[in-house]
Motif scaffolding. Structure first.
Motif, PDB file in Angstrom:
ATOM      1  N   ALA A 247      33.741  43.096  46.805  1.00  0.00           N
ATOM      2  CA  ALA A 247      33.139  43.778  45.645  1.00  0.00           C
ATOM      3  C   ALA A 247      33.942  45.024  45.282  1.00  0.00           C
ATOM      4  O   ALA A 247      34.221  45.269  44.104  1.00  0.00           O
ATOM      5  CB  ALA A 247      31.688  44.141  45.948  1.00  0.00           C
TER       6      ALA A 247
ATOM      7  N   MET B 183      30.207  32.612  39.670  1.00  0.00           N
ATOM      8  CA  MET B 183      31.275  33.584  39.844  1.00  0.00           C
ATOM      9  C   MET B 183      32.257  33.433  38.681  1.00  0.00           C
ATOM     10  O   MET B 183      32.690  32.310  38.391  1.00  0.00           O
ATOM     11  CB  MET B 183      32.012  33.360  41.174  1.00  0.00           C
ATOM     12  CG  MET B 183      33.086  34.390  41.456  1.00  0.00           C
ATOM     13  SD  MET B 183      34.018  34.105  42.998  1.00  0.00           S
ATOM     14  CE  MET B 183      32.785  34.506  44.223  1.00  0.00           C
TER      15      MET B 183
ATOM     16  N   ASN C 299      24.089  33.190  40.560  1.00  0.00           N
ATOM     17  CA  ASN C 299      24.851  33.370  39.325  1.00  0.00           C
ATOM     18  C   ASN C 299      26.244  32.784  39.532  1.00  0.00           C
ATOM     19  O   ASN C 299      26.775  32.850  40.643  1.00  0.00           O
ATOM     20  CB  ASN C 299      24.996  34.862  38.976  1.00  0.00           C
ATOM     21  CG  ASN C 299      23.675  35.531  38.722  1.00  0.00           C
ATOM     22  OD1 ASN C 299      22.783  34.947  38.124  1.00  0.00           O
ATOM     23  ND2 ASN C 299      23.541  36.759  39.181  1.00  0.00           N
TER      24      ASN C 299
ATOM     25  N   VAL D 221      33.117  45.511  41.358  1.00  0.00           N
ATOM     26  CA  VAL D 221      31.764  45.098  40.967  1.00  0.00           C
ATOM     27  C   VAL D 221      30.795  45.556  42.042  1.00  0.00           C
ATOM     28  O   VAL D 221      31.188  45.898  43.156  1.00  0.00           O
ATOM     29  CB  VAL D 221      31.631  43.567  40.748  1.00  0.00           C
ATOM     30  CG1 VAL D 221      32.553  43.085  39.649  1.00  0.00           C
ATOM     31  CG2 VAL D 221      31.846  42.798  42.030  1.00  0.00           C
ATOM     32  N   ASN D 222      29.535  45.545  41.712  1.00  0.00           N
ATOM     33  CA  ASN D 222      28.492  45.913  42.652  1.00  0.00           C
ATOM     34  C   ASN D 222      28.397  44.857  43.748  1.00  0.00           C
ATOM     35  O   ASN D 222      28.514  43.654  43.484  1.00  0.00           O
ATOM     36  CB  ASN D 222      27.165  46.023  41.889  1.00  0.00           C
ATOM     37  CG  ASN D 222      26.065  46.603  42.722  1.00  0.00           C
ATOM     38  OD1 ASN D 222      25.592  45.970  43.661  1.00  0.00           O
ATOM     39  ND2 ASN D 222      25.656  47.818  42.385  1.00  0.00           N
ATOM     40  N   GLU D 223      28.160  45.301  44.961  1.00  0.00           N
ATOM     41  CA  GLU D 223      28.020  44.366  46.090  1.00  0.00           C
ATOM     42  C   GLU D 223      26.903  43.345  45.840  1.00  0.00           C
ATOM     43  O   GLU D 223      27.012  42.179  46.215  1.00  0.00           O
ATOM     44  CB  GLU D 223      27.749  45.146  47.372  1.00  0.00           C
ATOM     45  CG  GLU D 223      27.655  44.266  48.586  1.00  0.00           C
ATOM     46  CD  GLU D 223      27.344  45.051  49.850  1.00  0.00           C
ATOM     47  OE1 GLU D 223      27.111  44.391  50.882  1.00  0.00           O
ATOM     48  OE2 GLU D 223      27.307  46.289  49.816  1.00  0.00           O
ATOM     49  N   ARG D 224      25.860  43.776  45.187  1.00  0.00           N
ATOM     50  CA  ARG D 224      24.742  42.871  44.879  1.00  0.00           C
ATOM     51  C   ARG D 224      25.207  41.711  43.992  1.00  0.00           C
ATOM     52  O   ARG D 224      24.763  40.581  44.147  1.00  0.00           O
ATOM     53  CB  ARG D 224      23.618  43.645  44.197  1.00  0.00           C
ATOM     54  CG  ARG D 224      22.361  42.822  44.004  1.00  0.00           C
ATOM     55  CD  ARG D 224      21.235  43.606  43.401  1.00  0.00           C
ATOM     56  NE  ARG D 224      21.164  44.945  43.973  1.00  0.00           N
ATOM     57  CZ  ARG D 224      20.603  45.993  43.377  1.00  0.00           C
ATOM     58  NH1 ARG D 224      20.045  45.862  42.192  1.00  0.00           N
ATOM     59  NH2 ARG D 224      20.584  47.164  43.946  1.00  0.00           N
ATOM     60  N   THR D 225      26.116  42.008  43.076  1.00  0.00           N
ATOM     61  CA  THR D 225      26.663  40.962  42.205  1.00  0.00           C
ATOM     62  C   THR D 225      27.363  39.896  43.041  1.00  0.00           C
ATOM     63  O   THR D 225      27.152  38.697  42.837  1.00  0.00           O
ATOM     64  CB  THR D 225      27.656  41.578  41.196  1.00  0.00           C
ATOM     65  OG1 THR D 225      26.959  42.547  40.406  1.00  0.00           O
ATOM     66  CG2 THR D 225      28.269  40.528  40.301  1.00  0.00           C
ATOM     67  N   VAL D 226      28.177  40.323  43.999  1.00  0.00           N
ATOM     68  CA  VAL D 226      28.879  39.379  44.869  1.00  0.00           C
ATOM     69  C   VAL D 226      27.872  38.578  45.691  1.00  0.00           C
ATOM     70  O   VAL D 226      28.014  37.365  45.848  1.00  0.00           O
ATOM     71  CB  VAL D 226      29.901  40.099  45.773  1.00  0.00           C
ATOM     72  CG1 VAL D 226      30.504  39.143  46.789  1.00  0.00           C
ATOM     73  CG2 VAL D 226      30.996  40.735  44.932  1.00  0.00           C
TER      74      VAL D 226
ATOM     75  N   HIS E 108      24.901  37.718  44.851  1.00  0.00           N
ATOM     76  CA  HIS E 108      24.314  36.710  43.962  1.00  0.00           C
ATOM     77  C   HIS E 108      25.273  35.540  43.741  1.00  0.00           C
ATOM     78  O   HIS E 108      24.856  34.390  43.703  1.00  0.00           O
ATOM     79  CB  HIS E 108      23.903  37.326  42.617  1.00  0.00           C
ATOM     80  CG  HIS E 108      22.650  38.144  42.700  1.00  0.00           C
ATOM     81  ND1 HIS E 108      21.410  37.595  42.909  1.00  0.00           N
ATOM     82  CD2 HIS E 108      22.463  39.479  42.604  1.00  0.00           C
ATOM     83  CE1 HIS E 108      20.509  38.554  42.943  1.00  0.00           C
ATOM     84  NE2 HIS E 108      21.126  39.711  42.759  1.00  0.00           N
ATOM     85  N   TRP E 109      26.554  35.853  43.589  1.00  0.00           N
ATOM     86  CA  TRP E 109      27.537  34.779  43.451  1.00  0.00           C
ATOM     87  C   TRP E 109      27.565  33.915  44.698  1.00  0.00           C
ATOM     88  O   TRP E 109      27.559  32.688  44.617  1.00  0.00           O
ATOM     89  CB  TRP E 109      28.940  35.336  43.234  1.00  0.00           C
ATOM     90  CG  TRP E 109      29.163  36.091  41.965  1.00  0.00           C
ATOM     91  CD1 TRP E 109      28.430  36.031  40.813  1.00  0.00           C
ATOM     92  CD2 TRP E 109      30.212  37.020  41.710  1.00  0.00           C
ATOM     93  NE1 TRP E 109      28.948  36.864  39.867  1.00  0.00           N
ATOM     94  CE2 TRP E 109      30.049  37.484  40.390  1.00  0.00           C
ATOM     95  CE3 TRP E 109      31.270  37.509  42.468  1.00  0.00           C
ATOM     96  CZ2 TRP E 109      30.916  38.410  39.816  1.00  0.00           C
ATOM     97  CZ3 TRP E 109      32.128  38.424  41.894  1.00  0.00           C
ATOM     98  CH2 TRP E 109      31.951  38.875  40.576  1.00  0.00           C
TER      99      TRP E 109
END
Length: 72
Positions: A24, A44, A42, A29-34, A36-37
């Motif tokens: 991340a 990637m 979500n 990007v935010n660690e939370r985004t990773v 979720h991927w």
């Protein structure tokens, strides 16, 4: 997202030798985004997937070079 992609992404992270947090940071990007991927919540983005593949390939090349040098 299917389980195969999330499994591949997890394997690439492991091969690259980095955590989700570090990945991340590297792609800003935010660690939370990773997370979720990686969970398949979500998709990637292709740019992130390419960077993940690049990091894994770089780590593999480094391991190969280390192995070859060690055999000399």
């Amino acid at each position: 997202m299917d389980d195969i992609k999330t499994s591949v992404y997890s394997s690439l992270l492991e091969t690259a030798g980095i955590s989700q947090r570090e990945f991340a940071r590297q792609i800003s990007v935010n660690e939370r985004t990773v997370r979720h991927w990686m969970a398949g919540d979500n998709p990637m983005p292709e740019s992130a997937a390419k960077e993940l593949r690049r990091l894994a390939e770089k780590a593999e090349k480094s391991k190969s070079i280390t192995y070859l040098v060690g055999r000399m």
